[in-house]
Design a protein around this motif. Structure first.
Motif, PDB file in Angstrom:
ATOM      1  N   ILE A 169       0.265  -1.212  -0.294  1.00 35.17           N
ATOM      2  CA  ILE A 169      -0.320  -0.050  -0.044  1.00 35.17           C
ATOM      3  C   ILE A 169       1.254   0.866  -0.088  1.00 35.17           C
ATOM      4  O   ILE A 169       0.310   2.096  -0.757  1.00 35.17           O
ATOM      5  N   MET A 170       1.954   1.363   0.748  1.00 36.56           N
ATOM      6  CA  MET A 170       2.813   2.282   0.659  1.00 36.56           C
ATOM      7  C   MET A 170       3.571   2.694  -0.671  1.00 36.56           C
ATOM      8  O   MET A 170       3.907   3.736  -1.057  1.00 36.56           O
ATOM      9  N   LEU A 171       3.731   1.304  -1.117  1.00 36.63           N
ATOM     10  CA  LEU A 171       4.709   1.175  -2.601  1.00 36.63           C
ATOM     11  C   LEU A 171       3.822   2.429  -3.941  1.00 36.63           C
ATOM     12  O   LEU A 171       4.028   2.757  -4.642  1.00 36.63           O
ATOM     13  N   SER A 172       1.827   1.874  -3.330  1.00 33.90           N
ATOM     14  CA  SER A 172       0.992   2.133  -4.276  1.00 33.90           C
ATOM     15  C   SER A 172       1.049   4.075  -3.977  1.00 33.90           C
ATOM     16  O   SER A 172       0.462   4.528  -5.122  1.00 33.90           O
ATOM     17  N   LEU A 173       1.692   3.930  -3.358  1.00 31.02           N
ATOM     18  CA  LEU A 173       1.383   5.329  -2.790  1.00 31.02           C
ATOM     19  C   LEU A 173       2.502   6.505  -2.641  1.00 31.02           C
ATOM     20  O   LEU A 173       2.384   7.498  -3.303  1.00 31.02           O
ATOM     21  N   ILE A 174       3.834   5.664  -3.098  1.00 35.46           N
ATOM     22  CA  ILE A 174       5.239   6.563  -3.303  1.00 35.46           C
ATOM     23  C   ILE A 174       5.148   6.499  -5.108  1.00 35.46           C
ATOM     24  O   ILE A 174       5.945   7.217  -5.460  1.00 35.46           O
ATOM     25  N   VAL A 175       4.538   4.965  -5.041  1.00 33.08           N
ATOM     26  CA  VAL A 175       5.075   5.336  -7.116  1.00 33.08           C
ATOM     27  C   VAL A 175       4.709   5.788  -8.171  1.00 33.08           C
ATOM     28  O   VAL A 175       5.320   6.918  -8.677  1.00 33.08           O
ATOM     29  N   PRO A 176       3.275   6.409  -7.647  1.00 36.35           N
ATOM     30  CA  PRO A 176       2.175   7.079  -8.826  1.00 36.35           C
ATOM     31  C   PRO A 176       2.955   8.726  -8.254  1.00 36.35           C
ATOM     32  O   PRO A 176       3.136   9.752  -9.045  1.00 36.35           O
ATOM     33  N   ILE A 177       3.507   9.267  -7.129  1.00 34.84           N
ATOM     34  CA  ILE A 177       3.766   9.995  -6.425  1.00 34.84           C
ATOM     35  C   ILE A 177       5.141  10.314  -7.810  1.00 34.84           C
ATOM     36  O   ILE A 177       5.363  11.530  -8.904  1.00 34.84           O
ATOM     37  N   ILE A 178       6.081   9.474  -7.978  1.00 34.79           N
ATOM     38  CA  ILE A 178       7.668   9.908  -8.222  1.00 34.79           C
ATOM     39  C   ILE A 178       7.378   9.296  -9.905  1.00 34.79           C
ATOM     40  O   ILE A 178       7.819  10.023 -10.948  1.00 34.79           O
ATOM     41  N   GLY A 179       6.188   8.299 -10.408  1.00 30.12           N
ATOM     42  CA  GLY A 179       5.902   7.568 -11.746  1.00 30.12           C
ATOM     43  C   GLY A 179       5.466   9.437 -12.087  1.00 30.12           C
ATOM     44  O   GLY A 179       5.382   8.893 -13.611  1.00 30.12           O
ATOM     45  N   ASN A 180       4.495  10.325 -11.500  1.00 23.93           N
ATOM     46  CA  ASN A 180       3.968  11.161 -12.581  1.00 23.93           C
ATOM     47  C   ASN A 180       5.339  12.672 -12.493  1.00 23.93           C
ATOM     48  O   ASN A 180       5.285  12.989 -13.792  1.00 23.93           O
TER      49      ASN A 180
END
Length: 267
Positions: free
Chosen positions: A203-214
């Protein structure tokens, strides 16, 4: 127990009809929260999957939780009086959970805890994160462009390259990607992991990854526009590239997560 669980989920939104309508109106007009239409059906489906376990459990009502229910009802009343819709909506979901807790007790509540908590994703909340996400996207993009050796001038959320000018607007904040990712990621973690630690990490990765990905997405779009002489990634394809890139990021996240799936027998 199954009936006692599903009854408040179905009836409470009807009792608080104006609050429910306010949620639905936002689901309709704001694409960021369109997933709200699926939240209640998914919750009901997740609880239904537990029917065999629920059959062997007996409800153990906890009347003392009624105090919490009264506080939530009072909170809903106050927020309704001052017309703060998001608080009304959070209170309504909390009222559903508190009602179930009172009627069935904590043992059954713990068994269906995630499906009930998942109901909070129906609340159209997240616009408050747009300004900081816009700042992060601008900072990330400008830093990456500077590291690429391309001259750039920045003025707040506006920046200019030799090939043209760009600006970070609300649509560039990535809040849509973030909300979609955390919703899908939470569901994915619940369905595929039995370990609370694994679920929390994913869940934490689901939060961090899209921010970096964006941030990477924004940088990539600027680079495409720059090297194409502002011919590509500046119109409708701008959004298309964004959603395609987001789809790839989510696919890779879920694919990597599949290597740590737990056996269904461990659930």
């Amino acid at each position: 127990p199954l009936i006692l669980l599903l009854f408040p989920i179905v009836v409470t939104p009807l009792l608080f009809l104006n609050t429910t309508k306010s949620m639905i109106n936002i689901w309709i007009v704001n694409e960021t929260f369109t997933h709200g239409f699926l939240v209640f059906p998914i919750t009901i489906w997740l609880i239904w999957q537990k029917k065999s376990q629920l059959k062997i459990l007996k409800p153990a009502p906890e009347p003392r939780v009624f105090t919490l229910l009264v506080l939530l009802l009072f909170g809903w009343f106050i927020s309704s009086t001052v017309d703060v819709q998001v608080v009304q909506q959070f209170c309504m979901i909390s009222i559903i959970i508190a009602t179930i807790w009172i009627v069935v007790g904590r043992q059954i509540l713990s068994l269906v805890f995630f499906p009930l908590i998942f109901l909070y994703f129906a609340v159209p909340f997240g616009q408050i994160f747009i300004p900081p996400l816009m700042d992060f996207t601008a900072n990330f993009t400008v830093t990456m462009i500077q590291l690429s050796g391309i001259p750039i001038y920045r003025d707040g959320l506006l920046f200019t390259l030799p090939s043209g000018s760009w600006s970070v607007v609300e649509e560039c904040s990535g809040v849509r990607y973030l909300i979609a990712s955390i919703t899908l990621g939470s569901l994915y973690a619940y369905l595929n992991y039995s370990s609370s630690k694994k679920r929390l990490i994913f869940i934490m990765l689901s939060l961090i990854v899209p921010i970096i990905g964006n941030g990477i997405r924004a940088y990539g779009i600027v680079m495409i526009g720059h090297f194409s002489g502002m011919e590509l990634a500046v119109g409708a394809d701008h959004l298309l590239y964004g959603w395609v890139f987001f789809g790839i990021i989510i696919f890779l996240l879920f694919y990597l997560g599949s290597f740590w799936w737990d056996s269904k027998e461990t659930f």
